[in-house]
Design a protein around this motif. Structure first.
Motif, short mmCIF file in Angstrom:
data_model
loop_
_atom_site.label_atom_id
_atom_site.label_comp_id
_atom_site.label_asym_id
_atom_site.label_seq_id
_atom_site.Cartn_x
_atom_site.Cartn_y
_atom_site.Cartn_z
N VAL A 31 -2.42 6.61 -8.71
CA VAL A 31 -2.55 5.32 -9.39
C VAL A 31 -3.61 4.51 -8.64
CG1 VAL A 31 -1.40 3.15 -9.96
CG2 VAL A 31 -0.20 5.33 -10.28
N LEU A 32 -4.60 4.01 -9.36
CA LEU A 32 -5.66 3.22 -8.75
C LEU A 32 -5.26 1.75 -8.68
CD1 LEU A 32 -8.78 4.78 -10.52
CD2 LEU A 32 -7.77 5.39 -8.31
N ALA A 79 -12.35 3.21 -0.22
CA ALA A 79 -10.97 3.36 -0.69
C ALA A 79 -10.04 3.73 0.45
CB ALA A 79 -10.89 4.43 -1.79
N VAL A 80 -8.78 3.36 0.28
CA VAL A 80 -7.73 3.76 1.21
C VAL A 80 -6.53 4.26 0.41
CG1 VAL A 80 -8.43 2.16 3.04
CG2 VAL A 80 -6.75 1.43 1.35
N THR A 81 -5.75 5.11 1.04
CA THR A 81 -4.55 5.67 0.41
C THR A 81 -3.33 4.90 0.87
OG1 THR A 81 -5.54 7.86 0.29
CG2 THR A 81 -3.14 7.75 0.12
N VAL A 82 -2.44 4.56 -0.06
CA VAL A 82 -1.18 3.88 0.26
C VAL A 82 -0.03 4.77 -0.21
CG1 VAL A 82 0.31 1.90 -0.26
CG2 VAL A 82 -2.13 1.55 0.14
N GLU A 83 0.85 5.10 0.72
CA GLU A 83 2.05 5.87 0.41
C GLU A 83 3.23 5.25 1.15
OE1 GLU A 83 1.19 9.95 1.44
OE2 GLU A 83 0.42 10.38 -0.57
N ILE A 92 5.12 6.89 -5.52
CA ILE A 92 3.78 6.99 -6.11
C ILE A 92 2.72 6.94 -5.00
CG2 ILE A 92 2.11 5.87 -7.64
CD1 ILE A 92 4.47 4.72 -9.21
N THR A 93 1.69 7.74 -5.15
CA THR A 93 0.52 7.62 -4.27
C THR A 93 -0.48 6.69 -4.93
OG1 THR A 93 0.78 9.85 -3.34
CG2 THR A 93 -1.41 8.85 -3.19
N TYR A 94 -0.87 5.66 -4.21
CA TYR A 94 -1.82 4.67 -4.72
C TYR A 94 -3.15 4.81 -3.98
CZ TYR A 94 2.57 2.46 -6.24
OH TYR A 94 3.81 2.21 -6.79
N ILE A 95 -4.24 4.73 -4.71
CA ILE A 95 -5.57 4.66 -4.09
C ILE A 95 -6.11 3.27 -4.36
CG2 ILE A 95 -7.92 5.53 -4.05
CD1 ILE A 95 -5.93 7.55 -2.97
N VAL A 96 -6.28 2.50 -3.29
CA VAL A 96 -6.81 1.14 -3.40
C VAL A 96 -8.31 1.23 -3.13
CG1 VAL A 96 -6.58 -1.24 -2.65
CG2 VAL A 96 -4.60 0.29 -2.52
N PHE A 97 -9.11 0.78 -4.08
CA PHE A 97 -10.55 0.98 -3.93
C PHE A 97 -11.36 -0.27 -4.32
CE2 PHE A 97 -10.32 1.52 -8.43
CZ PHE A 97 -11.60 1.45 -8.95
#
Length: 225
Positions: free
Chosen positions: A120-121, A61-65, A37-42
């Motif tokens: 996914v946020l 925001a940052v992207t987590v993969e 899953i690609t997560y966007i942490v914001f």
């Protein structure tokens, strides 16, 4: 007549192209494996906590993969300030006269939707940030965010609920969880800084829960309840 107008307003043909493009992304299913899953942490910095009257000042925001932060895919935008609250400046430090390029609310929303896509946020006390974004969308006659989301405050509590080291009733702040994980807090109270700290916390939590062979995306979203 008025009721029919409200019904028509949210119909796909009446929505702008940027929203239609965003909405089409959700035809894809979320991967079952939580590692895929690609997560966007914001995080949002706002003029206050009133959903009706306060406004978003900044979104970071940052992207987590693959349990890693994609440093080159950071996101940070400042919004034009319609409302100024000197009390909240003490916390986030964003002042009306600051010489930072600022976008109108609708332009900021366009960029944010393009950045998050169908990811996914993730946020700390996510309901607040999600609702602030949704209120901004509502002001422009747009539907609510379509993304699934997770809350690190709830995830932290749920992954430790069986130990004696957690208070079931306590609402854990970002500072408290970061300190528990020995995470540097020097970037606190900027949207991007808080998003980065939250992302580190999320990765640590994800590493813990992914050890379970039964953990998949469906079970992961149960952790936000």
């Amino acid at each position: 007549m008025i009721l029919n107008w409200f019904k028509k307003k949210d119909q796909p043909e009446n929505l702008p192209d940027f929203w239609k493009k965003y909405a089409r992304l959700f035809q894809q299913e979320i991967p079952e494996n939580i590692q895929d899953i690609t997560y966007i942490v914001f995080d949002t910095e706002t003029t206050g906590f009133d959903f009706e009257n306060d406004r978003i000042l900044c979104i970071g925001a940052v992207t987590v993969e693959k349990q890693a932060i994609e440093i080159n895919r950071n996101f940070e935008i400042y919004l034009e300030q319609e409302i100024f609250n000197p009390e909240t400046v003490k916390i986030h430090g964003i002042i009306k006269s600051e010489k930072t390029e600022k976008l109108s609310e609708i332009e900021a929303l366009k960029k944010f939707l393009k950045y998050i896509g169908n990811s996914v946020l993730v946020a700390h006390h996510a309901n607040f940030d999600i609702k602030m974004i949704n209120k901004a969308l509502e002001r422009h006659d747009l539907p609510k965010l379509k993304n699934k989301y997770l809350d690190t405050a709830l995830l932290y509590k749920r992954t430790r609920i069986l130990t004696n080291l957690i208070d079931r009733e306590k609402v854990y702040t970002l500072d408290e969880i970061a300190e528990a994980y020995n995470i540097d807090l020097s970037d606190r109270h900027t949207a991007l800084g808080d998003a980065y700290i939250t992302a580190i916390i999320f990765i640590k939590i994800l590493a813990r829960i992914s050890k379970s062979k039964k953990m998949n995306s469906k079970n992961l979203f149960r952790y936000r309840l």
